[in-house]
Each structure stands twice: as structure tokens, then as C-alpha cells.
Design a protein around this motif. Structure first.
Motif, PDB file in Angstrom:
ATOM      1  N   LEU A  50      -0.864  48.183  29.386  1.00 36.95           N
ATOM      2  CA  LEU A  50      -0.015  49.342  29.629  1.00 36.95           C
ATOM      3  C   LEU A  50       1.421  48.895  29.888  1.00 36.95           C
ATOM      4  O   LEU A  50       2.380  49.440  29.326  1.00 36.95           O
TER       5      LEU A  50
ATOM      6  N   PHE B  34       2.163  45.994  39.612  1.00 40.50           N
ATOM      7  CA  PHE B  34       0.904  46.662  39.953  1.00 40.50           C
ATOM      8  C   PHE B  34      -0.298  45.871  39.427  1.00 40.50           C
ATOM      9  O   PHE B  34      -1.294  45.679  40.123  1.00 40.50           O
TER      10      PHE B  34
ATOM     11  N   ILE C  83       7.326  47.942  37.137  1.00 41.59           N
ATOM     12  CA  ILE C  83       6.387  48.535  38.100  1.00 41.59           C
ATOM     13  C   ILE C  83       4.950  48.182  37.734  1.00 41.59           C
ATOM     14  O   ILE C  83       4.150  47.773  38.574  1.00 41.59           O
ATOM     15  N   PHE C  84       4.626  48.302  36.449  1.00 41.32           N
ATOM     16  CA  PHE C  84       3.238  48.051  36.075  1.00 41.32           C
ATOM     17  C   PHE C  84       2.900  46.570  36.038  1.00 41.32           C
ATOM     18  O   PHE C  84       1.747  46.197  36.260  1.00 41.32           O
TER      19      PHE C  84
ATOM     20  N   THR D 263      16.104  52.415  29.879  1.00 43.81           N
ATOM     21  CA  THR D 263      16.080  51.955  31.269  1.00 43.81           C
ATOM     22  C   THR D 263      14.786  52.367  31.948  1.00 43.81           C
ATOM     23  O   THR D 263      14.143  51.567  32.646  1.00 43.81           O
ATOM     24  N   ALA D 264      14.391  53.606  31.721  1.00 45.36           N
ATOM     25  CA  ALA D 264      13.166  54.103  32.344  1.00 45.36           C
ATOM     26  C   ALA D 264      11.978  53.249  31.950  1.00 45.36           C
ATOM     27  O   ALA D 264      11.132  52.893  32.779  1.00 45.36           O
ATOM     28  N   MET D 265      11.917  52.894  30.675  1.00 47.15           N
ATOM     29  CA  MET D 265      10.781  52.119  30.181  1.00 47.15           C
ATOM     30  C   MET D 265      10.766  50.711  30.759  1.00 47.15           C
ATOM     31  O   MET D 265       9.722  50.167  31.079  1.00 47.15           O
TER      32      MET D 265
ATOM     33  N   VAL E  41       3.044  47.825  26.741  1.00 46.30           N
ATOM     34  CA  VAL E  41       3.390  48.961  25.889  1.00 46.30           C
ATOM     35  C   VAL E  41       4.716  49.576  26.347  1.00 46.30           C
ATOM     36  O   VAL E  41       5.538  49.980  25.530  1.00 46.30           O
ATOM     37  N   PHE E  42       4.945  49.595  27.654  1.00 43.35           N
ATOM     38  CA  PHE E  42       6.223  50.120  28.143  1.00 43.35           C
ATOM     39  C   PHE E  42       7.392  49.279  27.638  1.00 43.35           C
ATOM     40  O   PHE E  42       8.422  49.812  27.233  1.00 43.35           O
TER      41      PHE E  42
ATOM     42  N   ILE F 280      12.009  49.841  33.641  1.00 43.85           N
ATOM     43  CA  ILE F 280      11.582  49.966  35.033  1.00 43.85           C
ATOM     44  C   ILE F 280      10.063  50.133  35.095  1.00 43.85           C
ATOM     45  O   ILE F 280       9.388  49.507  35.927  1.00 43.85           O
ATOM     46  N   ALA F 281       9.525  50.917  34.171  1.00 45.92           N
ATOM     47  CA  ALA F 281       8.071  51.092  34.144  1.00 45.92           C
ATOM     48  C   ALA F 281       7.380  49.762  33.856  1.00 45.92           C
ATOM     49  O   ALA F 281       6.322  49.466  34.419  1.00 45.92           O
TER      50      ALA F 281
ATOM     51  N   ALA G  44      -4.352  47.179  32.536  1.00 46.31           N
ATOM     52  CA  ALA G  44      -3.072  47.561  33.141  1.00 46.31           C
ATOM     53  C   ALA G  44      -1.939  46.733  32.559  1.00 46.31           C
ATOM     54  O   ALA G  44      -0.828  47.226  32.350  1.00 46.31           O
TER      55      ALA G  44
ATOM     56  N   ILE H  71      -3.466  44.307  41.507  1.00 49.36           N
ATOM     57  CA  ILE H  71      -4.903  44.534  41.260  1.00 49.36           C
ATOM     58  C   ILE H  71      -5.631  43.201  41.289  1.00 49.36           C
ATOM     59  O   ILE H  71      -6.698  43.063  41.869  1.00 49.36           O
TER      60      ILE H  71
END
Lengths: 295, 643
Positions: free
Chosen positions: A98, A78, A74-75, A66-68, A101-102, A70-71, A95, A82
Motif C-alpha cells: 500500500l 505504520f 505514514i504507511f 505532496t499528499a501521496m 502504491v502511494f 506524505i501517505a 501494508a 506492525i
């Protein structure tokens, strides 16, 4: 860059991108079903899907997953920010990597065979398309002297005139990026296959909703980069850009429906070949022109 | 400053002698730890002192009528030849004696003839500028940390490898010898002196690789030796050439002659050749792979953080002479090619240390390419890469070594689920890996600067190598990262037997990697930019502009607060836990499944190595061949063209 220059475009992107993304997604559903000669779902189906997902309870394998995810969201957001504040295009692609990768890590963390295979294929897909994305950014730099989006759009001639190879190459890798057949290796919208749902196999319920939302943001970002090839100082160019986006998206759907999936070796070789032939050649020509002008 | 410097060069040698003769393990450990801390402390004081004194009047040079030192160095060179000859005869590798003699005898003859004729010019033998200081910090701090790590590591190493004779005092002594030699190498300006220290590092590397004394390690150590000695020959001819053509014996004098001096390309090409062997660039890359048989501390110190950096250090020094001539083309092409080819090769190997070795070669290739471009921005990127790589790669080596001692394997496949089994080491590895390739962290920043520099110097070939190379780099690091993250149910935390001394090394290094990610703009502004201003005679601004740095800081912050955010977001969300999906054939947990005969089988998830596609068997030989042909032809072209 002032505070307002950052905050307004970012807010606009955060709020509007899902809407635009849903438009593309709905367009995809309707067109695909027409191409396959069936009635298919309504235009708003992607919206219904995502709302339903968010109302569902998630069944998870572990918390890391779950954390990943969500990341990943978010990214993705983000990264889009940018881009839309007009910042560095290379940084956008870094980015984005990144964020990807999550997603890959979310799949790896589940310790499940299908997710695991999906994650390896996802990594391979990134490896296949990344050279082209970087070359695209480099191409924009060569013609405008800056990696900044705000300066790239501030030109007299649309970039596609000087970057036809880059454009073709970029559209090509969008097939991988949007997970369209023949390159839908890591996951696909059709679940009856050897890897079931691949990288998203063990993501469900509202967590899957988060993942779908993140993909909407990515779709918008990618289409915005397509638009970047057409935008100039002239405000009228935005119309062309939007039109181009829809045409490109149409082509992607057509390819999706025409070609069967290929093996990874073929994907890698073909993509790198296209990158080298179109992107590399375009870069070489730009470089020659630059040297010739220097004389 | 001079006493500090002398201390830094001689104290490690003293420590080596003391360590060698302290046979009691406990006493020796205390001695090594104490000595390493002293070295680190003196190193930092020395660097801070130089920095305070210098900045405006860099480079600091010291005049020496160094007859005594010259004489002493000659004796030591004879001793080195003796060591090499003895071991070559012992293992019947006679060609190494030949290479050693070709490398050393001409220099000895030259030195003796200079002494007899009394024509030794008085010149500064020692030169200190910002690059020297950066190298000193890396050597002192990373070197000290690794010496401390080695104490605990070797203890466990010999418990696991009962077939290897325990010569721990010898090993630790060699590490100190090496540190002393490296300090000498980076502070010397006199070519004969640099050459002398250069040869010491070659020989210590050779001895350390041979440490396990197995057949494989002996073969590999001699491979490392002959390649490095061959590079040393390039150095020898440079010394002779510079003396007879320009009557100069200093590196800085060579640089002052400028790129327009006729014939200058010859010493540049020869020195670059030496640098390519030391930095294990493509035709010579095999020795670094072989060097992985040595115990991990030597891999971390010599074969990733410092010794292989001596090659690129020399290239960075030479880079003003390489702009726009054949030597520049040679260095950039070999570097770029090595970057790409070895990152492809890294995909197919699963041995953790081998992946690190390939990645080291690959990153050294990138630094080499940057140095060869010969522009300020490229050199900025080169120095930045050098710093980041030294710190994060040695951290990775130390972590892999600690994992190996805890689980008995250094294969990446066996690191499956390390985040549960050894969470602390997994965290350290995650920091290290992210530092190597992901966006807001160290290496990527430098790669980014490198890309811009290649573009601005119109080097399209390098750009292509870089974009493809970064994609393959992403693949092999990404799958390693994925292995660590696999979250297996019902697996237990292992009782890792990691020594305090090992933690004492790993934690500070982790802190250093993180600190560098935050502080790199400061390093760039205070250390690298002034140096470039003096090297190239032009002021340069920030290579990465403030807006981008701000965005990257935001990314760092977001990653830092990620755990908190996840906790807040998923706090009220009581998810139903389930097992991984296995098409309904789970056998009660997520590690077994029911096969078609109804039997229960364990599940094994492997990463992709695609050996038939990217394997060493397929790619290695052709790439070495291409690189060798290219290197030889460019060397012939450039030297022949200048003669």
C-alpha cells in the motif's frame, strides 16, 4: 495484545529507525566510495543531506503529489510498527505494498514524462519482488506455525537453517527494494541517465526529505526481516542477526558496484526465476518434510 | 417464506413482459425503476425473514408435490430449445442445436418416463440456507441497482451507437428474465430445476451478447452459447446418473451420500465441468471476453456479479465432496492456473472492459480454487471473495460505462487525468479499484484467508499460483489507478452527461463496497461461519484474528483521514508551483514540448502494456491448450477410475 505492548515498540521504531537507517546509509556511502577508489563523503553525509532537504522550500507540480508522498511516509512508518509490535508478517507485506502504491501514485500524479516512466518501472519492480516477499512470509509460517513475528522469533533454531532458499531469495529481491544496480530501474542515486531521477523526479525540497525519511524506515524494516532469519529465543542471537544485516548490506553494495543496470525484461525473468527456484523449492521441501512427519 | 420466494421468482418474469410491451421510454423507465425497487425491497424482507426464522434450523426446505411445476418447466425447456434452434438456423450455427438437444432431450425423456410410471419421489425441491441467502441478496440488490442503471445507460448508448437498432425494451426485459432465473437457480435443490434455470441464464446471456447484432457480437454470442450448452450437457448427465444410480434428484441428497460413496466422483466431476464453463475458467474463458461487446449493464450483471457466480456457487455447494480426490485436484489446479494466467493477460490490454473481464475470470479462478480445496477456511474465503467481487466488480463496470458515455471511450489510456475531468466518477473508480487489490480493503482480506487455507491444506502449487498471481494483479490495477491520478494542469472538468438513474445506481454500490470493507467480520461471523458449520459438520472460529482486523481498521481510518492530515501538514507550507520536469524543453505548459527542430509537440504519456511480452497473442493459446489438456485428462482419469 495490551496497550503497552503496542505503544513502546512503535515509539521505539518511530524514534530510532531513522538513526539506524542513517547508519546503514552512511555505511553505504563510505563503502561505495572505497570500492570505487575515491575519498567520498563522510559517514554522516546522509544526515546532512536530509537535514538540508528539510530546510528547503519544496517546488511542487501539484498538491496531490505532496499528499501521496506524505501517505507514503505514514504507511511506511505504520508498516514498520506492525512488524515491531510482533504482529502478522503477511499484513506487513500487504501494508508495505500500500505504501509503495502511494509513492507510485505521487509519481503518476505529476503528469511528467520521467516520473511517469519511473512509476511504471516502480510498479514493475513491485511485481517482480512481491512473490518472493510473500513466499518469505509463507516460509516463516511453515516452520513456526504462525505468521506473527512475536512467535517466529520465539524458536530454538534460527530460521535460516530451514529457510536457506527463502533467505537467498529475499536478499536477492532486496537489490530491487533498495534500488541497487543492476535493478535500480525506477530511480537511482545517480542522476545521469535516461530517466534522470525517475519516480522521484518531480519531488523536491522538504517533500523529497519526507520521501527520503520514509525510505530510511523501509530500510530498517527490510533489514529487520533479514534479522528475523537469525533471531531465536537465545538473546545472543541478536548479535548474529546484526552482524548478518551488515554482511547482507555489504553484499548489496558490492553487487551495486559490480553490475550494470539491466533491462526490465531481464529483471522480471531473473527475479521470478530466482523466486521460483529458491523460494518455491524451499517451500516444496518444507512441505514434504511436513507431510513426512504426518505419517 | 414460500409466497415471498414465489414472488421473487415470478415477479421479475412479469416485469419482463410488462417492460417489453411498454414502448414509451419515459413510462418504461418509471416502470423499471419501480419494479427494481420492489424486487430489492421484497428480496431484503425475504432474506431477513428467512434469516430470522432459520439460523438454528437451517437449511429450510420445502416439500412439494410439484407435478404442475415440473410439467411447466418441461414446456419451458422445449421453448428454450426452440429459441436456440431458431437463432442457430438463422445464423447458420447448427452445432448449437445439437448441443441444445443433447442437453435437453435426455432430461425431458427422463421426466416424462417418471411421470408416466408415476415414480416421482416426493422431495424438497427448494432449499434455503445462508449461501442461498447471500446469493439472493447479491442478485436482488445488485440486480435491482443495475436494472435502474440500465434505463439511463441505454438512452445514451443508443445516442452514441447509432448503428445499433434500439431494442431497449427487449434488453431490459431480458435483464428481468435473468434476475428471476437466478433467484430460481440459487433456491432450487432439485437438479432438474437447477438445470432449467441454468439453461435460462445461458440463453439470456447469449441473447444479451447478441444485442448489438453486429458480426462480432453474433460470433461472440454463439461462442458463449456453445460453451454454456456444453456445460449444460455435463449437468444433464449428472441428472441421469444420479437418478439411475442413487435414485436421487436433489443436490442435497448427493451431498448427504458423502465422499466415500462409490462412483460419487462422476456426478461431482460432471457438475464441476458445467460450473467451469459457466464461470469461464481457463479452457472456456474466451466466451467471457467476447461477452464484453454487449452493453455494459449486462456485463455488470451477468458477466461479473451474478451469472458467472452461478458456477462457483455450485462448486461451493459441492466442495465437501471434493476434499482429497481427483475432482478436487482438477478444480483447484484449473482455478489456480486461471487466476495466474488471466491476471498476466490483463496486463497487456488497455480496453477498460477487457481488463475487467480478465480480472473477473482471474478472481473467479481464485474462488474456484478455494472451493476445490474443500476445507472450511477455504470455503470461507470463497464466499467472502464472491461477495466482495460481485459488489466491487459491478461498481467498476458501471463506472466504466458511465465514463464511456461521457467521454466516448472506455480505453484506460483515455482515462488519463480523470480525477480532474470527471472527479466524481474518478472517485468511484478509485474506491472500486482499491477494493479489488489493496490492503485494508475487501478482496485482499479474502485473498489472505485463501492463502492461509491453501497453506493449511498443503497445496503448494496453489500457493505459488497465488503469490505470482497477486503480483500481476497488482500491476494491472496499479497502472490503471495511476492513470486516474494524473493531475493535468489547465484541463477542465468535463460536463459529464451521467443520468440521475446512473448516479442512483453508482452511489449506493459505492456505499456498499465501503460498508463491506468495514463490516466483513460481521458477515463472516453471522452468515458464513454458521453455514460452514452445517456444511462440514464442524465449528470454525474467526478466520482472520481480531488483532489483524484491528490493524486493518486502523489502516482504513488512516486512509479516511488522509486528506485532512495532508491539509494540516501542508497548510503553512506555501510551496512554489512549477511545471513537470521535461529536461528543459517544456513549451509553456506540461502538455507540450519543443522537439529537436524547434517545433512544439503535444506530449502523450502511456502506461506500459508490454504486448510483446505478456500479449494475448503470446500467452492466450498456450494457456488454453494447457488447461484443456489438463481438464480432459483429469476428467477421463477420474470418471474412468470410478467406472
Amino acid at each position: 495484545m495490551s496497550f503497552q505492548q503496542v505503544i513502546y515498540p512503535s515509539l521505539a521504531f518511530i524514534l530510532l529507525a531513522p538513526v539506524v537507517g542513517l547508519v546503514f546509509s552512511g555505511y553505504d556511502r563510505v563503502l561505495s566510495s572505497r570500492m570505487q577508489g575515491r575519498q567520498g563523503p563522510p559517514f554522516l553525509q546522509p544526515l546532512y543531506d536530509i537535514v538540508k532537504l528539510f530546510n528547503k522550500e519544496a517546488t511542487v507540480v501539484n498538491r496531490v503529489q505532496t499528499a501521496m508522498v506524505i501517505a507514503f511516509l505514514i504507511f511506511s512508518v505504520f508498516t514498520g510498527c506492525i512488524f515491531f509490535v510482533g504482529s502478522d508478517l503477511l499484513l506487513v507485506f500487504f501494508a508495505l505494498t500500500l505504501a509503495e502504491v502511494f509513492l507510485m501514485l505521487a509519481a503518476c500524479s505529476t503528469n511528467s514524462p520521467y516520473s511517469s516512466m519511473g512509476s511504471q518501472r516502480e510498479l514493475l519492480s513491485i511485481m517482480a519482488y512481491e512473490p518472493m516477499t510473500l513466499l518469505t512470509a509463507i516460509g516463516f509460517y511453515m516452520i513456526s506455525g504462525s505468521f506473527n513475528v512475536s512467535e517466529i522469533i520465539n524458536r530454538d533454531v534460527p530460521a535460516i537453517v530451514e529457510l536457506p532458499g527463502m533467505f537467498a531469495g529475499f536478499v536477492f529481491i532486496l537489490i530491487i527494494k533498495f534500488r541497487k544496480s543492476p535493478f535500480d530501474l525506477s530511480t537511482s542515486h545517480h542522476a545521469h541517465q535516461e530517466m534522470v531521477k525517475g519516480v522521484t523526479q518531480d519531488i523536491s525540497g522538504n517533500v523529497l526529505g519526507i520521501m527520503e525519511l520514509a525510505e530510511l524506515y523501509e530500510t530498517v524494516l527490510m533489514m529487520a526481516i533479514v534479522a528475523l532469519f537469525f533471531i531465536t529465543k537465545n538473546p545472543f542471537s541478536y548479535v548474529w542477526a546484526v552482524l548478518a544485516c551488515f554482511i547482507v548490506y555489504f553484499i548489496l553494495i558490492l553487487i551495486d558496484n559490480v553490475f550494470p543496470r539491466v533491462k526490465w525484461e531481464k529483471m522480471l525473468l531473473v527475479t521470478w526465476g530466482v523466486t521460483f527456484a529458491l523460494g518455491g523449492a524451499n517451500l516444496l521441501i518444507l512441505d514434504m518434510i511436513k507431510i513426512a512427519e504426518g505419517w | 417464506m414460500v409466497p415471498g420466494l414465489l414472488f421473487l421468482i415470478f415477479f421479475p418474469f412479469l416485469m419482463a413482459v410488462l417492460t417489453y410491451y411498454t414502448k414509451d421510454e419515459r413510462k418504461r423507465t418509471a416502470l423499471v425503476i419501480g419494479g427494481s425497487i420492489v424486487i430489492m425491497a421484497v428480496d431484503i424482507i425475504f432474506v431477513a425473514g428467512c434469516y430470522k426464522q432459520g439460523t438454528s434450523d437451517f437449511p429450510l426446505t420445502f416439500v412439494y408435490r410439484a407435478h404442475l411445476a415440473d410439467f411447466f418447466i418441461m414446456l419451458c425447456e422445449v421453448f428454450l430449445v426452440g429459441v436456440v434452434s431458431y437463432l442457430s438456423v438463422k445464423y447458420k450455427k447448427y452445432y448449437c442445436i445439437l448441443l441444445s438437444l443433447i442437453g435437453t432431450v435426455p432430461v425431458l425423456v427422463l421426466d416424462i418416463s417418471k411421470m408416466i410410471s408415476g415414480s416421482v419421489p416426493e422431495s424438497e425441491h427448494i432449499l434455503i440456507d445462508n449461501i442461498t441467502l447471500i446469493m439472493c441478496v447479491i442478485i436482488g440488490v445488485v440486480g435491482g441497482i443495475i436494472c435502474i442503471y440500465a434505463t439511463g445507460y441505454l438512452h445514451d448508448y443508443h445516442e452514441h451507437h447509432t448503428d445499433v437498432e434500439n431494442r431497449a425494451p427487449y434488453f431490459q426485459a431480458l435483464l428481468f428474465v435473468f434476475i428471476g432465473a437466478m433467484f430460481g437457480l440459487v433456491t432450487s435443490d432439485n437438479l432438474s430445476w437447477i438445470f432449467f434455470f441454468w439453461e435460462i441464464t445461458s440463453v439470456t446471456s447469449f441473447l444479451l451478447i447478441g444485442y448489438p447484432r453486429s458480426e462480432e457480437s453474433v460470433t461472440n454470442s454463439f461462442r458463449a452459447l456453445w460453451m454454456n450448452l456444453l456445460g449444460g450437457c455435463g449437468f444433464t448427465f449428472t441428472i441421469l446418473f444420479c437418478w439411475y444410480m442413487y435414485e436421487s434428484e436433489n443436490l442435497s441428497e448427493l451431498l448427504e451420500l458423502g465422499a466415500d460413496m462409490p462412483g460419487i466422483i462422476i456426478p461431482v466431476v460432471l457438475l464441476s465441468f458445467a460450473a467451469l464453463t459457466k464461470s469461464a475458467q481457463m479452457p472456456f474463458s474466451r466466451w467471457l471476453l467476447g461477452a464484453m461487446v454487449a452493453p455494459t449493464p449486462s456485463s455488470a450483471l451477468l458477466h461479473s456479479a451474478t451469472m458467472v457466480k452461478a458456477g462457483v456457487y455450485l462448486l461451493i455447494r459441492l466442495s465437501p465432496l471434493m476434499d482429497g480426490n481427483l475432482s478436487g485436484i482438477m478444480i483447484t489446479t484449473i482455478g489456480g492456473f486461471t487466476f495466474f494466467a488471466s491476471s498476466l493477460l490483463a496486463i497487456s490490454v488497455s480496453d477498460g472492459k477487457k481488463v475487467l473481464a480478465y480480472s473477473t475470470i482471474s478472481n473467479l479462478g481464485l474462488i474456484t480454487a478455494c472451493a476445490g480445496v474443500g476445507h472450511t477456511e477455504a470455503v470461507w474465503a470463497a464466499v467472502m471473495l464472491l461477495i466482495f467481487h460481485a459488489v466491487s466488480k459491478s461498481l467498476m463496470f458501471l463506472a466504466v460505462g458511465a465514463v464511456e458515455n461521457s467521454t466516448g471511450s472506455r480505453d484506460i489510456e483515455d482515462m488519463h487525468g480523470l480525477i480532474i475531468k470527471l472527479p466524481k466518477l474518478a472517485f468511484v473508480m478509485i474506491v472500486g479499484i482499491c477494493g479489488m487489490f489493496l490492503a485494508p480493503f475487501g478482496m485482499l482480506v479474502a485473498k489472505w484467508a485463501a492463502l492461509k487455507a491453501y497453506l493449511d491444506s498443503n497445496n503448494i502449487l496453489l500457493v505459488v499460483f497465488l503469490v505470482f498471481g497477486s503480483a500481476t494483479t497488482l500491476f494491472y490495477w496499479g497502472k490503471w489507478l495511476g492513470k486516474l491520478f494524473a493531475y493535468m494542469h489547465q484541463s477542465e472538468r468535463l460536463r459529464g452527461n451521467v443520468h440521475k438513474s446512473e448516479w442512483g445506481a453508482i452511489y449506493p454500490l459505492t456505499g456498499l463496497v465501503i460498508a463491506l470493507c468495514v463490516l466483513f467480520p460481521v458477515v463472516g461471523r453471522c452468515l458464513i461461519q454458521p453455514e460452514l458449520a452445517y456444511m462440514f459438520g464442524e465449528e470454525i472460529g474467526a478466520v482472520i484474528n481480531a488483532d489483524d482486523i484491528r490493524i486493518m481498521f486502523m489502516m482504513l481510518m488512516m486512509i479516511a483521514i488522509l486528506p485532512v492530515m495532508t491539509w494540516i501538514l501542508s497548510r503553512r507550507n506555501r510551496e512554489k508551483m512549477t511545471m513537470a520536469y521535461m529536461a528543459g524543453v517544456n513549451a509553456g505548459d506540461d502538455r507540450h514540448y519543443i522537439d529537436s527542430f524547434g517545433g512544439v509537440r503535444p506530449l502523450y504519456l502511456s502506461n506500459w502494456y508490454m504486448d510483446y511480452f505478456f500479449g494475448e497473442g503470446k500467452i492466450l493459446k498456450p494457456s488454453l491448450f494447457i488447461a484443456a489438456v489438463f481438464l480432459v485428462s483429469i476428467m477421463i482419469l477420474s470418471i474412468g477410475g470410478a467406472l
